[in-house]
Design a protein around this motif. Structure first.
Motif, PDB file in Angstrom:
ATOM      1  N   LYS A  32      -5.494   7.962  -7.197  1.00 34.33           N
ATOM      2  CA  LYS A  32      -4.700   7.607  -6.026  1.00 34.33           C
ATOM      3  C   LYS A  32      -3.226   7.894  -6.260  1.00 34.33           C
ATOM      4  O   LYS A  32      -2.740   7.853  -7.388  1.00 34.33           O
ATOM      5  CB  LYS A  32      -4.874   6.131  -5.700  1.00 34.33           C
ATOM      6  CG  LYS A  32      -6.267   5.786  -5.271  1.00 34.33           C
ATOM      7  CD  LYS A  32      -6.366   4.321  -4.966  1.00 34.33           C
ATOM      8  CE  LYS A  32      -7.793   3.978  -4.622  1.00 34.33           C
ATOM      9  NZ  LYS A  32      -7.988   2.568  -4.392  1.00 34.33           N
ATOM     10  N   ARG A  33      -2.539   8.130  -5.169  1.00 35.23           N
ATOM     11  CA  ARG A  33      -1.092   8.345  -5.225  1.00 35.23           C
ATOM     12  C   ARG A  33      -0.381   6.997  -5.317  1.00 35.23           C
ATOM     13  O   ARG A  33      -0.935   5.958  -4.978  1.00 35.23           O
ATOM     14  CB  ARG A  33      -0.603   9.047  -3.946  1.00 35.23           C
ATOM     15  CG  ARG A  33      -1.224  10.375  -3.676  1.00 35.23           C
ATOM     16  CD  ARG A  33      -0.760  10.969  -2.344  1.00 35.23           C
ATOM     17  NE  ARG A  33      -0.877   9.997  -1.250  1.00 35.23           N
ATOM     18  CZ  ARG A  33       0.029   9.845  -0.284  1.00 35.23           C
ATOM     19  NH1 ARG A  33       1.105  10.586  -0.245  1.00 35.23           N
ATOM     20  NH2 ARG A  33      -0.139   8.951   0.668  1.00 35.23           N
ATOM     21  N   PHE A  34       0.881   7.043  -5.739  1.00 32.13           N
ATOM     22  CA  PHE A  34       1.699   5.833  -5.805  1.00 32.13           C
ATOM     23  C   PHE A  34       1.724   5.150  -4.442  1.00 32.13           C
ATOM     24  O   PHE A  34       1.587   3.928  -4.350  1.00 32.13           O
ATOM     25  CB  PHE A  34       3.134   6.172  -6.239  1.00 32.13           C
ATOM     26  CG  PHE A  34       4.089   5.024  -6.049  1.00 32.13           C
ATOM     27  CD1 PHE A  34       4.081   3.945  -6.925  1.00 32.13           C
ATOM     28  CD2 PHE A  34       4.980   5.015  -4.985  1.00 32.13           C
ATOM     29  CE1 PHE A  34       4.954   2.884  -6.735  1.00 32.13           C
ATOM     30  CE2 PHE A  34       5.846   3.954  -4.791  1.00 32.13           C
ATOM     31  CZ  PHE A  34       5.835   2.886  -5.674  1.00 32.13           C
ATOM     32  N   ALA A  35       1.894   5.918  -3.382  1.00 36.03           N
ATOM     33  CA  ALA A  35       1.964   5.353  -2.031  1.00 36.03           C
ATOM     34  C   ALA A  35       0.714   4.544  -1.706  1.00 36.03           C
ATOM     35  O   ALA A  35       0.803   3.449  -1.131  1.00 36.03           O
ATOM     36  CB  ALA A  35       2.155   6.470  -1.008  1.00 36.03           C
ATOM     37  N   ARG A  57      -1.422   3.172  -3.935  1.00 34.56           N
ATOM     38  CA  ARG A  57      -1.473   1.991  -4.804  1.00 34.56           C
ATOM     39  C   ARG A  57      -0.505   0.921  -4.310  1.00 34.56           C
ATOM     40  O   ARG A  57      -0.814  -0.274  -4.336  1.00 34.56           O
ATOM     41  CB  ARG A  57      -1.159   2.378  -6.245  1.00 34.56           C
ATOM     42  CG  ARG A  57      -2.268   3.187  -6.908  1.00 34.56           C
ATOM     43  CD  ARG A  57      -2.031   3.389  -8.394  1.00 34.56           C
ATOM     44  NE  ARG A  57      -0.822   4.133  -8.708  1.00 34.56           N
ATOM     45  CZ  ARG A  57      -0.744   5.455  -8.762  1.00 34.56           C
ATOM     46  NH1 ARG A  57      -1.815   6.203  -8.530  1.00 34.56           N
ATOM     47  NH2 ARG A  57       0.386   6.057  -9.062  1.00 34.56           N
ATOM     48  N   LEU A  58       0.655   1.339  -3.843  1.00 32.29           N
ATOM     49  CA  LEU A  58       1.636   0.392  -3.318  1.00 32.29           C
ATOM     50  C   LEU A  58       1.084  -0.329  -2.096  1.00 32.29           C
ATOM     51  O   LEU A  58       1.164  -1.549  -1.994  1.00 32.29           O
ATOM     52  CB  LEU A  58       2.936   1.124  -2.971  1.00 32.29           C
ATOM     53  CG  LEU A  58       4.027   0.271  -2.331  1.00 32.29           C
ATOM     54  CD1 LEU A  58       4.479  -0.831  -3.272  1.00 32.29           C
ATOM     55  CD2 LEU A  58       5.200   1.147  -1.924  1.00 32.29           C
ATOM     56  N   ARG A  59       0.516   0.417  -1.173  1.00 31.75           N
ATOM     57  CA  ARG A  59      -0.053  -0.183   0.040  1.00 31.75           C
ATOM     58  C   ARG A  59      -1.160  -1.177  -0.330  1.00 31.75           C
ATOM     59  O   ARG A  59      -1.199  -2.293   0.186  1.00 31.75           O
ATOM     60  CB  ARG A  59      -0.603   0.881   0.973  1.00 31.75           C
ATOM     61  CG  ARG A  59      -1.207   0.305   2.261  1.00 31.75           C
ATOM     62  CD  ARG A  59      -1.760   1.369   3.197  1.00 31.75           C
ATOM     63  NE  ARG A  59      -0.729   2.275   3.650  1.00 31.75           N
ATOM     64  CZ  ARG A  59      -0.643   3.552   3.287  1.00 31.75           C
ATOM     65  NH1 ARG A  59      -1.536   4.087   2.491  1.00 31.75           N
ATOM     66  NH2 ARG A  59       0.335   4.313   3.736  1.00 31.75           N
ATOM     67  N   GLU A  60      -2.053  -0.780  -1.221  1.00 35.45           N
ATOM     68  CA  GLU A  60      -3.150  -1.664  -1.630  1.00 35.45           C
ATOM     69  C   GLU A  60      -2.623  -2.940  -2.288  1.00 35.45           C
ATOM     70  O   GLU A  60      -3.136  -4.022  -2.037  1.00 35.45           O
ATOM     71  CB  GLU A  60      -4.089  -0.933  -2.582  1.00 35.45           C
ATOM     72  CG  GLU A  60      -4.930   0.115  -1.889  1.00 35.45           C
ATOM     73  CD  GLU A  60      -5.785   0.923  -2.858  1.00 35.45           C
ATOM     74  OE1 GLU A  60      -5.776   0.631  -4.080  1.00 35.45           O
ATOM     75  OE2 GLU A  60      -6.455   1.860  -2.386  1.00 35.45           O
ATOM     76  N   ALA A  61      -1.608  -2.813  -3.128  1.00 33.14           N
ATOM     77  CA  ALA A  61      -1.035  -3.981  -3.802  1.00 33.14           C
ATOM     78  C   ALA A  61      -0.372  -4.910  -2.786  1.00 33.14           C
ATOM     79  O   ALA A  61      -0.502  -6.136  -2.880  1.00 33.14           O
ATOM     80  CB  ALA A  61      -0.024  -3.545  -4.856  1.00 33.14           C
ATOM     81  N   ARG A  62       0.323  -4.343  -1.809  1.00 30.76           N
ATOM     82  CA  ARG A  62       0.974  -5.155  -0.780  1.00 30.76           C
ATOM     83  C   ARG A  62      -0.055  -5.922   0.039  1.00 30.76           C
ATOM     84  O   ARG A  62       0.075  -7.128   0.263  1.00 30.76           O
ATOM     85  CB  ARG A  62       1.842  -4.279   0.133  1.00 30.76           C
ATOM     86  CG  ARG A  62       2.484  -5.069   1.273  1.00 30.76           C
ATOM     87  CD  ARG A  62       3.223  -4.183   2.241  1.00 30.76           C
ATOM     88  NE  ARG A  62       2.425  -3.144   2.831  1.00 30.76           N
ATOM     89  CZ  ARG A  62       1.552  -3.316   3.832  1.00 30.76           C
ATOM     90  NH1 ARG A  62       1.323  -4.511   4.336  1.00 30.76           N
ATOM     91  NH2 ARG A  62       0.880  -2.283   4.328  1.00 30.76           N
ATOM     92  N   VAL A  63      -1.107  -5.222   0.459  1.00 29.72           N
ATOM     93  CA  VAL A  63      -2.156  -5.856   1.263  1.00 29.72           C
ATOM     94  C   VAL A  63      -2.865  -6.940   0.446  1.00 29.72           C
ATOM     95  O   VAL A  63      -3.123  -8.035   0.946  1.00 29.72           O
ATOM     96  CB  VAL A  63      -3.143  -4.797   1.797  1.00 29.72           C
ATOM     97  CG1 VAL A  63      -4.364  -5.449   2.419  1.00 29.72           C
ATOM     98  CG2 VAL A  63      -2.446  -3.890   2.809  1.00 29.72           C
ATOM     99  N   ALA A  64      -3.157  -6.648  -0.822  1.00 25.39           N
ATOM    100  CA  ALA A  64      -3.823  -7.628  -1.686  1.00 25.39           C
ATOM    101  C   ALA A  64      -2.962  -8.868  -1.884  1.00 25.39           C
ATOM    102  O   ALA A  64      -3.486  -9.969  -2.047  1.00 25.39           O
ATOM    103  CB  ALA A  64      -4.163  -6.998  -3.035  1.00 25.39           C
ATOM    104  N   ALA A  65      -1.650  -8.684  -1.856  1.00 28.60           N
ATOM    105  CA  ALA A  65      -0.736  -9.817  -2.011  1.00 28.60           C
ATOM    106  C   ALA A  65      -0.590 -10.603  -0.712  1.00 28.60           C
ATOM    107  O   ALA A  65       0.060 -11.643  -0.691  1.00 28.60           O
ATOM    108  CB  ALA A  65       0.633  -9.320  -2.482  1.00 28.60           C
ATOM    109  N   GLY A  66      -1.176 -10.090   0.360  1.00 28.50           N
ATOM    110  CA  GLY A  66      -1.098 -10.783   1.642  1.00 28.50           C
ATOM    111  C   GLY A  66       0.249 -10.653   2.322  1.00 28.50           C
ATOM    112  O   GLY A  66       0.643 -11.527   3.086  1.00 28.50           O
ATOM    113  N   LEU A  67       0.958  -9.562   2.027  1.00 30.34           N
ATOM    114  CA  LEU A  67       2.285  -9.354   2.591  1.00 30.34           C
ATOM    115  C   LEU A  67       2.272  -8.238   3.624  1.00 30.34           C
ATOM    116  O   LEU A  67       1.562  -7.249   3.466  1.00 30.34           O
ATOM    117  CB  LEU A  67       3.282  -8.978   1.490  1.00 30.34           C
ATOM    118  CG  LEU A  67       3.519  -9.997   0.384  1.00 30.34           C
ATOM    119  CD1 LEU A  67       4.362  -9.384  -0.725  1.00 30.34           C
ATOM    120  CD2 LEU A  67       4.194 -11.236   0.943  1.00 30.34           C
TER     121      LEU A  67
END
Length: 121
Positions: free
Chosen positions: A2-5, A7-17
């Motif tokens: 996966k691209r950084f973009a 991974r960033l989106r997935e991390a944000r969504v997983a954090a509930g933000l």
């Protein structure tokens, strides 16, 4: 990989933000977060530590896509990427989301919440 973009989106969504909430936590606009997630821009180097803290993810995981459990140098049984004692590692996604929301509260609200959670005497 996966691209950084992504991974960033997935991390944000997983954090509930939302993008707006992450932007607020970082002191940037929602459109900047959107540009990062769509691969049009990347965060500055000095923004990375704040991004790591806001999302509760290691920089290796965000930038390189290497999960903390994949690192050979982490001693078996030690919590993944606990940066210091004041930064506990969440055990699951619900705890991670709760911890991130707590950390994003203003200092007075964090203190009030801790007072509320104290056991009654």
């Amino acid at each position: 990989m996966k691209r950084f973009a992504d991974r960033l989106r997935e991390a944000r969504v997983a954090a509930g933000l939302t993008q707006e909430q992450l932007g607020f936590a970082l002191g940037i606009t929602k459109s900047s977060v959107s540009a990062w997630e769509n691969g049009r821009e990347t965060p500055s180097f000095k923004m990375l530590p704040e991004l790591r803290r806001a999302l509760g993810r290691s920089l290796d995981e965000l930038i390189c896509g290497v999960a903390s459990g994949d690192h050979r140098q982490i001693a078996e049984g030690s919590p993944p990427y606990a940066s210091d004692e004041s930064s506990p590692v969440a055990r699951n996604e619900k705890e991670r989301a709760l911890l991130l929301r707590y950390r994003n509260l203003p200092a007075k609200r964090r203190a009030a919440l801790l007072d509320l959670l104290k056991p009654s005497e």
